[in-house]
Motif scaffolding. Structure first.
Motif, PDB file in Angstrom:
ATOM      1  N   LEU A 157       0.831  -1.204   0.000  1.00 47.54           N
ATOM      2  CA  LEU A 157       0.000   0.000   0.000  1.00 47.54           C
ATOM      3  C   LEU A 157       0.869   1.258   0.000  1.00 47.54           C
ATOM      4  CD1 LEU A 157      -2.818  -1.016   2.506  1.00 47.54           C
ATOM      5  CD2 LEU A 157      -2.912  -0.985   0.002  1.00 47.54           C
ATOM      6  N   ASN A 158       1.923   1.252   0.808  1.00 51.90           N
ATOM      7  CA  ASN A 158       2.831   2.404   0.850  1.00 51.90           C
ATOM      8  C   ASN A 158       3.478   2.629  -0.514  1.00 51.90           C
ATOM      9  OD1 ASN A 158       2.282   2.819   3.561  1.00 51.90           O
ATOM     10  ND2 ASN A 158       4.086   1.710   4.260  1.00 51.90           N
ATOM     11  N   HIS A 159       3.898   1.565  -1.154  1.00 53.23           N
ATOM     12  CA  HIS A 159       4.538   1.669  -2.469  1.00 53.23           C
ATOM     13  C   HIS A 159       3.575   2.263  -3.497  1.00 53.23           C
ATOM     14  CE1 HIS A 159       7.363   0.701  -5.658  1.00 53.23           C
ATOM     15  NE2 HIS A 159       6.350   0.202  -6.338  1.00 53.23           N
ATOM     16  N   LEU A 160       2.306   1.875  -3.423  1.00 55.70           N
ATOM     17  CA  LEU A 160       1.289   2.380  -4.353  1.00 55.70           C
ATOM     18  C   LEU A 160       0.753   3.751  -3.955  1.00 55.70           C
ATOM     19  CD1 LEU A 160      -0.790  -0.876  -4.977  1.00 55.70           C
ATOM     20  CD2 LEU A 160       0.821   0.219  -6.548  1.00 55.70           C
ATOM     21  N   GLY A 161       1.042   4.174  -2.721  1.00 58.93           N
ATOM     22  CA  GLY A 161       0.517   5.455  -2.256  1.00 58.93           C
ATOM     23  C   GLY A 161      -0.962   5.391  -1.921  1.00 58.93           C
ATOM     24  N   VAL A 162      -1.411   4.244  -1.424  1.00 59.96           N
ATOM     25  CA  VAL A 162      -2.820   4.042  -1.093  1.00 59.96           C
ATOM     26  C   VAL A 162      -2.958   3.957   0.420  1.00 59.96           C
ATOM     27  CG1 VAL A 162      -4.804   2.499  -1.353  1.00 59.96           C
ATOM     28  CG2 VAL A 162      -3.203   2.791  -3.242  1.00 59.96           C
ATOM     29  N   THR A 163      -4.000   4.585   0.945  1.00 58.30           N
ATOM     30  CA  THR A 163      -4.281   4.521   2.371  1.00 58.30           C
ATOM     31  C   THR A 163      -5.662   3.912   2.581  1.00 58.30           C
ATOM     32  OG1 THR A 163      -5.177   6.766   2.319  1.00 58.30           O
ATOM     33  CG2 THR A 163      -2.846   6.540   2.913  1.00 58.30           C
ATOM     34  N   VAL A 164      -6.016   3.682   3.826  1.00 59.71           N
ATOM     35  CA  VAL A 164      -7.325   3.128   4.154  1.00 59.71           C
ATOM     36  C   VAL A 164      -8.403   4.020   3.558  1.00 59.71           C
ATOM     37  CG1 VAL A 164      -8.919   2.607   6.051  1.00 59.71           C
ATOM     38  CG2 VAL A 164      -6.489   2.039   6.266  1.00 59.71           C
ATOM     39  N   GLY A 165      -9.345   3.421   2.877  1.00 56.40           N
ATOM     40  CA  GLY A 165     -10.406   4.163   2.206  1.00 56.40           C
ATOM     41  C   GLY A 165     -10.107   4.400   0.731  1.00 56.40           C
ATOM     42  N   GLY A 166      -8.852   4.203   0.342  1.00 52.67           N
ATOM     43  CA  GLY A 166      -8.479   4.342  -1.063  1.00 52.67           C
ATOM     44  C   GLY A 166      -8.933   3.125  -1.839  1.00 52.67           C
ATOM     45  N   GLY A 167      -8.692   3.128  -3.127  1.00 54.07           N
ATOM     46  CA  GLY A 167      -9.146   2.024  -3.962  1.00 54.07           C
ATOM     47  C   GLY A 167      -8.017   1.368  -4.732  1.00 54.07           C
ATOM     48  N   LEU A 168      -8.234   0.118  -5.055  1.00 51.65           N
ATOM     49  CA  LEU A 168      -7.314  -0.644  -5.890  1.00 51.65           C
ATOM     50  C   LEU A 168      -8.085  -1.246  -7.055  1.00 51.65           C
ATOM     51  CD1 LEU A 168      -5.359  -2.611  -3.123  1.00 51.65           C
ATOM     52  CD2 LEU A 168      -4.561  -0.605  -4.397  1.00 51.65           C
ATOM     53  N   ASP A 169      -7.468  -1.272  -8.207  1.00 48.15           N
ATOM     54  CA  ASP A 169      -8.043  -1.920  -9.382  1.00 48.15           C
ATOM     55  C   ASP A 169      -7.324  -3.234  -9.605  1.00 48.15           C
ATOM     56  OD1 ASP A 169      -9.751   0.231  -9.941  1.00 48.15           O
ATOM     57  OD2 ASP A 169      -8.235   1.236 -11.156  1.00 48.15           O
ATOM     58  N   PHE A 170      -8.079  -4.287  -9.903  1.00 49.19           N
ATOM     59  CA  PHE A 170      -7.526  -5.612 -10.156  1.00 49.19           C
ATOM     60  C   PHE A 170      -7.811  -6.010 -11.597  1.00 49.19           C
ATOM     61  CE2 PHE A 170      -8.238  -5.392  -5.665  1.00 49.19           C
ATOM     62  CZ  PHE A 170      -7.243  -6.159  -5.089  1.00 49.19           C
ATOM     63  N   ARG A 171      -6.791  -6.551 -12.274  1.00 52.32           N
ATOM     64  CA  ARG A 171      -6.945  -7.090 -13.622  1.00 52.32           C
ATOM     65  C   ARG A 171      -6.228  -8.423 -13.676  1.00 52.32           C
ATOM     66  NH1 ARG A 171      -4.274  -3.780 -17.858  1.00 52.32           N
ATOM     67  NH2 ARG A 171      -2.865  -3.180 -16.206  1.00 52.32           N
ATOM     68  N   VAL A 172      -6.754  -9.332 -14.475  1.00 48.05           N
ATOM     69  CA  VAL A 172      -6.076 -10.594 -14.708  1.00 48.05           C
ATOM     70  C   VAL A 172      -5.502 -10.544 -16.115  1.00 48.05           C
ATOM     71  CG1 VAL A 172      -6.317 -13.098 -14.854  1.00 48.05           C
ATOM     72  CG2 VAL A 172      -7.635 -11.816 -13.147  1.00 48.05           C
ATOM     73  N   VAL A 173      -4.184 -10.712 -16.221  1.00 55.14           N
ATOM     74  CA  VAL A 173      -3.483 -10.683 -17.496  1.00 55.14           C
ATOM     75  C   VAL A 173      -2.596 -11.914 -17.573  1.00 55.14           C
ATOM     76  CG1 VAL A 173      -1.854  -9.418 -18.953  1.00 55.14           C
ATOM     77  CG2 VAL A 173      -3.498  -8.164 -17.539  1.00 55.14           C
ATOM     78  N   LYS A 174      -2.888 -12.771 -18.546  1.00 48.35           N
ATOM     79  CA  LYS A 174      -2.107 -13.997 -18.760  1.00 48.35           C
ATOM     80  C   LYS A 174      -1.943 -14.804 -17.476  1.00 48.35           C
ATOM     81  CE  LYS A 174       0.418 -12.189 -22.689  1.00 48.35           C
ATOM     82  NZ  LYS A 174       1.715 -11.916 -23.303  1.00 48.35           N
ATOM     83  N   GLY A 175      -3.046 -14.952 -16.744  1.00 50.68           N
ATOM     84  CA  GLY A 175      -3.041 -15.778 -15.546  1.00 50.68           C
ATOM     85  C   GLY A 175      -2.447 -15.118 -14.316  1.00 50.68           C
ATOM     86  N   LYS A 176      -2.102 -13.835 -14.391  1.00 50.26           N
ATOM     87  CA  LYS A 176      -1.555 -13.115 -13.247  1.00 50.26           C
ATOM     88  C   LYS A 176      -2.499 -11.977 -12.873  1.00 50.26           C
ATOM     89  CE  LYS A 176       3.220 -14.134 -14.290  1.00 50.26           C
ATOM     90  NZ  LYS A 176       4.576 -13.634 -14.386  1.00 50.26           N
ATOM     91  N   VAL A 177      -2.547 -11.668 -11.594  1.00 49.98           N
ATOM     92  CA  VAL A 177      -3.382 -10.572 -11.114  1.00 49.98           C
ATOM     93  C   VAL A 177      -2.514  -9.327 -10.993  1.00 49.98           C
ATOM     94  CG1 VAL A 177      -4.834  -9.715  -9.231  1.00 49.98           C
ATOM     95  CG2 VAL A 177      -4.885 -12.142  -9.844  1.00 49.98           C
ATOM     96  N   LEU A 178      -2.922  -8.267 -11.665  1.00 51.73           N
ATOM     97  CA  LEU A 178      -2.239  -6.977 -11.560  1.00 51.73           C
ATOM     98  C   LEU A 178      -3.081  -6.078 -10.665  1.00 51.73           C
ATOM     99  CD1 LEU A 178      -1.237  -6.380 -15.283  1.00 51.73           C
ATOM    100  CD2 LEU A 178       0.126  -7.367 -13.458  1.00 51.73           C
TER     101      LEU A 178
END
Length: 95
Positions: free
Chosen positions: A22-43
């Motif tokens: 979370l720190n690396h992405l700059g996301v804190t509690v209440g923030g959002g994350l987007d998930f994608r599956v690409v070639k069998g991996k979750v980004l």
């Protein structure tokens, strides 16, 4: 690499995201994350606004002169999957 454990919570499955991620992405509690599956991996990416190319171009001031650095960049030979064309007459990038 960091491993997280999946947990059943009500009718959902939850995963806790390690604080260092979370720190690396700059996301804190209440923030959002987007998930994608690409070639069998979750980004996982920090959520944020997304814009179409048309929206981004509409915000550009195309009356501004193109700098010499931009001209050099725009006329460099392709090294990947670039698809652009520099127009000296228009003074901007276009396709």
């Amino acid at each position: 690499m960091t491993t997280a454990t999946l947990r059943a919570v009500g009718g959902s499955v939850m995963v806790s995201v390690p604080k260092q991620v979370l720190n690396h992405l700059g996301v804190t509690v209440g923030g959002g994350l987007d998930f994608r599956v690409v070639k069998g991996k979750v980004l996982v990416e920090k959520s944020g606004p997304s814009y179409s190319l048309e929206e981004l171009i509409a915000k550009c001031d195309l009356s501004q002169a193109v700098s010499e650095d931009e001209k050099v960049w725009a006329t460099m030979p392709d090294i990947g999957l670039e698809d652009y064309e520099y127009s000296e007459a228009r003074g901007n990038l276009g396709s």
